[in-house]
Structure formats: structure tokens, C-alpha cells
Design an enzyme around this catalytic site. Structure first.
Site, PDB file in Angstrom:
ATOM      1  N   GLY A 163     -48.302 -47.383  -1.001  1.00 11.00           N
ATOM      2  CA  GLY A 163     -48.785 -47.279   0.367  1.00 11.00           C
ATOM      3  C   GLY A 163     -50.096 -46.561   0.576  1.00 11.00           C
ATOM      4  CE1 TYR A 189     -50.433 -57.951   6.885  1.00  8.52           C
ATOM      5  CE2 TYR A 189     -52.214 -58.421   5.354  1.00  8.52           C
ATOM      6  CZ  TYR A 189     -50.865 -58.297   5.626  1.00  8.52           C
ATOM      7  OH  TYR A 189     -49.959 -58.516   4.621  1.00  8.52           O
ATOM      8  CB  CYS A 213     -58.000 -78.020  10.417  1.00 14.07           C
ATOM      9  SG  CYS A 213     -59.034 -79.085   9.421  1.00 14.07           S
TER      10      CYS A 213
HETATM   11  C1  LIG Z   1     -45.808 -53.607  -1.452  1.00 15.44           C
HETATM   12  C2  LIG Z   1     -45.000 -52.507  -2.022  1.00 15.44           C
HETATM   13  C3  LIG Z   1     -45.618 -51.450  -2.676  1.00 15.44           C
HETATM   14  C4  LIG Z   1     -47.112 -51.324  -2.821  1.00 15.44           C
HETATM   15  O1  LIG Z   1     -47.742 -51.027  -1.624  1.00 15.44           O
HETATM   16  P1  LIG Z   1     -49.303 -50.666  -1.615  1.00 15.44           P
HETATM   17  O2  LIG Z   1     -49.597 -50.373  -0.210  1.00 15.44           O
HETATM   18  O3  LIG Z   1     -50.018 -51.860  -2.122  1.00 15.44           O
HETATM   19  O4  LIG Z   1     -49.484 -49.492  -2.501  1.00 15.44           O
HETATM   20  C5  LIG Z   1     -44.814 -50.484  -3.255  1.00 15.44           C
HETATM   21  N1  LIG Z   1     -43.474 -50.544  -3.154  1.00 15.44           N
HETATM   22  C6  LIG Z   1     -42.834 -51.547  -2.520  1.00 15.44           C
HETATM   23  C7  LIG Z   1     -41.359 -51.558  -2.455  1.00 15.44           C
HETATM   24  C8  LIG Z   1     -43.577 -52.551  -1.920  1.00 15.44           C
HETATM   25  O5  LIG Z   1     -42.954 -53.535  -1.271  1.00 15.44           O
END
Ligand SMILES: *Cc1c(COP(=O)(O)O)cnc(C)c1O
Length: 419
Positions: free
Chosen positions: A240, A317, A344
Site C-alpha cells: 500500500g 481511477y 471507441c
Molecule cells: C494489491 C495488494 C498489495 C500491493 O499493494 P500496493 O499498493 O501495490 O503495494 C499487497 N497485498 C495485497 C493483499 C494486495 O491485494
């Protein structure tokens, strides 16, 4: 930081001018920097060395085999979300004990495949899923480790499509239900070892506060559970971490570690983490060529040969990606334009009302920056467009790590039958 830099009006990836790749490989093409990928991984490895964390690259960000292999050889495991990603991980040579598997909808077939591969952890998102894993593992005479993905009900302050830990999201299990599973369900399951907690609260998170909030709640939960007889040994803190697309000021790996390491240390657990975007996002660009400049009474459209099927983030997004028009003349007059693809759909754009050099013209190559994560991996064949080629640069060399699709690829699985 990354290795895409302007020198003499030309954008380079490491020591290779991007226009050279566009000319040789064609466009659209994704170009990745080997050095940047490794630098980003090493930043996290260093920051989390004090807890000896297992870093599982979240391969849905970019699942190219060369990239997975590169990161694996540098010590990473992978976080997968499907049987297809498991297949890729094995092809890339990732050992089973470095694979963790999250998804709210694992099928029986996928569970069987993951058991056969001997993965490290199932990150479980519901009670019936845990029961199915137990049943399948019993049939196959296995006893895998599992973690419950908790939903700590925190707001990650990110786009609502990529926030995953509010109680109205489909992901994870709330603390009360998770406690019930640990104390009542797990003891009667004989073919699964429930010994982990997983928490992933969303993506492109710029500030450390939501991470801290989620981890504090989770750590308190773990202490309570272990006090009641659960035997939790592993904590997976998910991914994240946000990156710079435009003017974001996300926490660095070090700043993130500084704040959360004390919380992690206090748990005394083995730590797993799952960065995706942080590693791959700014390690790649999408190169596209200008097909036409169309000036209308309302606005200017720069029509390029890449589209929403290649990079869906702007459409999906409302994401911002910086653009560099090449040759990149310094200064000069600028004019606003929408940069759009041939698909398109009015939602097919890479940028809206963007100030570009007024002299942008047919044949110019545009680099769409920060396209290394959730770029190619989210691409599709919509409008029967062939998916782009991918190139990996290392120093003054580059090689194609995925060929551009052919027209034959597009129809490979179609069957013409009697109606
Ligand atoms: C997508 C995901 C991540 C990675 O998220 P990032 O924002 O790309 O770091 C990590 N763990 C899980 C369970 C995910 O679904």
C-alpha cells in the site's frame, strides 16, 4: 528516486535513450529500469532488516516473468492473488516457501494448486474459505499455514476503488468474527495451522497515519487473542505504500519503518510485507507515438497509439501520469490538450487538459511516466488491440521481456462453430 532522466532534450532509461527503444521495438511499449526495481526493493530490505521481514513483492502490480525473477533473485518472495499468478511465480522460479496467497475468492482448484506448490501462507478472507482449505488439505494430506486477513475498519484516505479496510469493503474479516474463528473454528480444523494475521488496508497510501492506526488495532487484537490461547506467530502487514505520480509527498521506506517498527517489534512476531506499487510504479514508463493532432473549436486532442486498454489508470481511477514529449525542447510555448487513444470510448484518455509543448506533432514519442505498476498488468485486448511489448533496460543495454502480441494471439482461443 528512479532512473528516467532528461539529458540533451532526450529522456533516458539508465543509459538508453527511450526514443531508440521506441524506434527499434515500436510503440506502444512499456520500458522498465532494472536498477530502479532493485533500488526500490533494497530500500525496503534495508529499512526492515531490523525485524528480518520477508518481503513478498505483490506481483499483480507487474507480473512479467523477468521482473518476478529479478526480484526473487534479489531475495524477495511474492504475494499472489490467483492461480494464474501462482503459475507465473513458479515459472519465474519463486520457491513455494516464499509465496503468500490472498484473494476473497480462491476456488477449490486454486487451493489444490497452492497446496501442491507448498506455499508459505494462505491469507484467508472468510470462514467458509478456511473450512474449504482444511477439507482440501485433509484430502491431499497437507497441513498448510494460514493467516486471517483482518479488516480493521480504517480509512486509508486513498481512491475509493483502492481502499480495502473499511467495514463496507469485501476484504478481510472484522475483529470479532476473526476472534470467533481463532477461538472456536480453528481448534476443530485438523489440516490447517491458523497462525498468522494479515492486514492490507489499501493502495497508494501517502501518509503513515492509517498504517499506524491499522497496526495498533491489529497488535492489540493479537495480544488479546494470544492471551486467550491462540498461537499467532506471523504478522503480514500488506503493501500500500504510495509513490510520487505528480505532487504527492509520500512517506519514504525509512520514514515508514521508523514509525511502524516499534509496533512490529512489540508483537514479537515474524513479519511479512507485500509491496507492489512502491517497487514497480516508478520503475517503468509507457512509450506511445503521436498519430494525429486534432484541433477542434473546443479543444486540442493529441491522438496517440496507446489507449485505455494499455494503461487504464487515468480512465479507471482518474489517475495522473506525467508526460514527457520527445524530442523534449526546453521552455517554449505550451498549450493544453487531451491526450487520447484510438479506443471507441469517451473515457479513453491518458491525460486531460494537460499543458504540452505547442509544437507537438505527428511522430513525436510521448513517455507516460510512473507506468510500471498496474499498467501492463491491467491491460486488455479491448477493441481487439494487441497488448504492448515490454522491455527491461540494464545499464546501456535493453531486451524485450514480452513480445508485442500478434493478430493470431487475438483469435487463438476463438472457435468458429455452427450457430
Ligand atoms: C494489491 C495488494 C498489495 C500491493 O499493494 P500496493 O499498493 O501495490 O503495494 C499487497 N497485498 C495485497 C493483499 C494486495 O491485494
Amino acid at each position: 528516486m528512479h532512473d528516467f532522466k532528461l539529458k540533451n532534450n532526450t529522456l533516458y532509461c539508465e543509459q538508453v535513450p527511450l526514443e531508440r527503444i521506441a524506434a527499434a521495438v515500436g510503440t506502444p511499449v512499456f520500458v522498465y529500469s532494472r536498477k530502479t526495481l532493485l533500488d526500490h526493493l533494497r530500500k525496503l530490505q534495508r529499512a526492515f532488516a531490523p525485524v528480518d521481514a520477508l518481503i513478498c513483492y505483490s506481483m499483480k502490480a507487474n507480473s512479467n516473468l523477468s521482473i518476478c525473477r529479478l526480484l526473487t533473485q534479489a531475495g524477495a518472495g511474492v504475494d499472489i492473488v490467483s492461480g494464474g499468478e501462482l503459475y507465473r511465480a513458479k515459472k519465474a522460479g519463486v520457491p513455494g516457501e516464499k509465496i503468500v496467497y490472498a484473494s476473497v475468492g480462491k476456488t477449490m482448484e486454486e487451493i489444490e494448486e497452492a497446496l501442491a506448490a507448498g506455499i508459505a501462507f494462505f491469507n484467508v478472507e472468510s470462514k467458509p474459505e478456511l473450512e474449504l482449505i482444511d477439507a482440501v488439505a485433509g484430502r491431499l494430506k497437507k497441513c498448510p499455514a494460514a493467516a486471517i486477513r483482518v479488516n480493521p475498519d480504517v480509512d486509508a484516505h486513498t481512491h475509493h476503488y483502492i481502499t480495502t479496510a473499511k467495514k463496507q469493503n469485501k476484504f478481510g474479516i472484522d475483529f470479532d468474527a476473526a476472534e470467533e474463528i481463532f477461538l472456536r473454528t480453528a481448534p476443530r480444523l485438523r489440516h490447517v495451522r491458523l497462525c498468522g494475521i494479515h492486514v492490507h488496508i489499501g493502495s497508494q497510501i501517502e501518509h503513515v497515519t492509517p498504517f499506524v492506526e491499522a497496526l495498533k488495532k491489529t497488535a492489540a487484537f493479537i495480544a488479546r487473542l494470544n492471551g486467550r490461547g491462540a498461537a499467532i506467530t506471523h504478522l503480514n502487514i500488506g503493501g500500500g505504500l504510495g509513490i510520487i505520480y505528480h505532487r504527492e509527498k509520500p512517506q519514504t521506506a525509512d520514514a515508514y519503518a521508523r514509525v511502524i517498527l516499534p509496533i512490529l517489534r512489540k508483537t514479537g512476531l515474524r513479519i511479512i510485507m507485500e509491496p507492489g506499487r512502491f517497487i514497480a510504479g516508478n520503475a517503468g514508463v509507457l512509450l506511445t507515438k503521436v498519430l494525429y493532432v486534432k484541433d477542434t473549436a473546443a479543444k486540442r486532442f493529441v491522438i496517440v497509439d496507446a489507449a485505455m486498454n494499455d494503461l487504464i489508470r487515468p480512465s479507471f481511477y482518474g489517475a495522473y501520469h506525467d508526460l514527457v514529449v520527445m524530442p523534449a525542447a526546453r521552455g517554449g510555448r505550451r498549450r493544453a490538450a487531451d491526450v487520447v487513444g484510438p479506443v471507441c470510448e469517451s473515457g479513453d484518455f491518458l491525460a486531460k487538459d494537460r499543458l504540452l509543448p505547442a509544437g507537438v506533432r505527428q511522430g513525436n514519442v510521448i513517455a507516460v511516466l510512473s507506468a510500471g505498476a498496474y499498467g501492463f498488468s491491467m491491460s486488455s485486448n479491448y477493441n481487439s488491440r494487441r497488448r504492448a511489448a515490454e522491455v527491461l533496460v540494464s545499464g546501456d543495454r535493453y531486451r524485450v521481456i514480452r513480445k508485442r502480441e500478434t493478430y493470431q494471439d487475438l483469435v487463438r482461443n476463438d472457435v468458429i462453430g455452427e450457430s
